[in-house]
Motif scaffolding. Structure first.
Motif, PDB file in Angstrom:
ATOM      1  N   THR A 145       0.857  -1.191   0.000  1.00 26.73           N
ATOM      2  CA  THR A 145       0.000   0.000   0.000  1.00 26.73           C
ATOM      3  C   THR A 145       0.892   1.239   0.000  1.00 26.73           C
ATOM      4  O   THR A 145       2.110   1.152   0.247  1.00 26.73           O
ATOM      5  CB  THR A 145      -0.910   0.030   1.241  1.00 26.73           C
ATOM      6  OG1 THR A 145      -0.089   0.136   2.400  1.00 26.73           O
ATOM      7  CG2 THR A 145      -1.785  -1.214   1.319  1.00 26.73           C
ATOM      8  N   LYS A 146       0.295   2.385  -0.237  1.00 28.02           N
ATOM      9  CA  LYS A 146       1.073   3.628  -0.243  1.00 28.02           C
ATOM     10  C   LYS A 146       1.737   3.880   1.105  1.00 28.02           C
ATOM     11  O   LYS A 146       2.889   4.297   1.175  1.00 28.02           O
ATOM     12  CB  LYS A 146       0.177   4.808  -0.606  1.00 28.02           C
ATOM     13  CG  LYS A 146      -0.180   4.876  -2.068  1.00 28.02           C
ATOM     14  CD  LYS A 146      -0.984   6.121  -2.358  1.00 28.02           C
ATOM     15  CE  LYS A 146      -1.349   6.194  -3.826  1.00 28.02           C
ATOM     16  NZ  LYS A 146      -2.111   7.420  -4.147  1.00 28.02           N
ATOM     17  N   ILE A 153      10.443   3.910   2.636  1.00 28.12           N
ATOM     18  CA  ILE A 153      11.267   5.031   2.183  1.00 28.12           C
ATOM     19  C   ILE A 153      11.777   5.838   3.369  1.00 28.12           C
ATOM     20  O   ILE A 153      12.934   6.264   3.396  1.00 28.12           O
ATOM     21  CB  ILE A 153      10.474   5.917   1.198  1.00 28.12           C
ATOM     22  CG1 ILE A 153      10.290   5.146  -0.112  1.00 28.12           C
ATOM     23  CG2 ILE A 153      11.176   7.239   0.938  1.00 28.12           C
ATOM     24  CD1 ILE A 153       9.358   5.811  -1.094  1.00 28.12           C
ATOM     25  N   SER A 154      10.921   6.030   4.387  1.00 27.18           N
ATOM     26  CA  SER A 154      11.346   6.824   5.544  1.00 27.18           C
ATOM     27  C   SER A 154      12.419   6.111   6.366  1.00 27.18           C
ATOM     28  O   SER A 154      13.169   6.754   7.087  1.00 27.18           O
ATOM     29  CB  SER A 154      10.141   7.170   6.429  1.00 27.18           C
ATOM     30  OG  SER A 154       9.654   5.996   7.050  1.00 27.18           O
TER      31      SER A 154
END
Length: 184
Positions: A145-146, A153-154
């Motif tokens: 999911t987004k 990414i974080s």
């Protein structure tokens, strides 16, 4: 000879015969287990034999209650117990543990010929895994999911690499949940 002397002699003989054999397990000085068949064999079973005080003049107690035997149907367990008890009657008055274990190994196929494995969550998942490995492997790509993508990414640094130790297991927490293996 007294019953205790006979038991001590048989115990010493069993220890020397089965030294290093992973199939044999001495639960106590009067209780033994012996795995008949390989660990992965669906027709394998573990009889549990316990000596009463007057053994070998009286029959040992035979049980198939070990967790390993949960995949065996009740009818098959009854047949195995019946056949083992017949062998006990033949050998009553003599040291018979080795004879019983070897007889069970030699007659494993006959004892388990009508065996149909009892399906449990553990065996069914392992059978599914082995069945899927024989067929064509289709790896399904995981859909994220987004929010899952943002979290990944974080966590990465400016080079796109995850920091050292991001997937380490908290050993203390893990052992408190699962319990460690008992040392033998």
């Amino acid at each position: 000879m007294t019953a205790n002397e006979n038991q001590e002699m048989e115990l010493e003989a069993l220890r020397s015969i089965y030294e290093g054999d992973e199939c044999f397990k001495e639960i106590s000085s009067v209780s033994f287990q012996f795995r008949i068949g390989d660990l992965v064999d669906t027709k394998a079973f573990i009889p549990d034999l316990t000596w009463p005080e007057t053994y070998p003049e009286t029959a040992p107690q035979i049980s198939l209650d070990a967790f390993f035997n949960n995949r065996i149907s009740a009818e098959t367990k009854q047949l195995i117990l019946l056949k083992l008890e017949e062998q006990v009657e033949v050998n009553l008055g003599t040291a018979m543990m080795y004879t019983l274990f070897e007889w069970a190994k030699e007659n494993q196929e006959a004892l388990m010929e009508n065996h149909k494995p009892v399906v449990t969550a553990v065996t069914s998942s392992s059978e599914q895994m082995s069945g899927s490995s024989t067929g064509k492997k289709k790896e399904k790509k995981e859909q994220l999911t987004k929010s899952q993508k943002r979290r990944i990414i974080s966590r990465t640094d400016n080079k796109g690499e995850l920091p050292r130790g991001w997937n380490w297991v908290d050993v203390i927490k893990h052992l408190s949940r699962t319990g460690g293996k008992d040392e033998e």
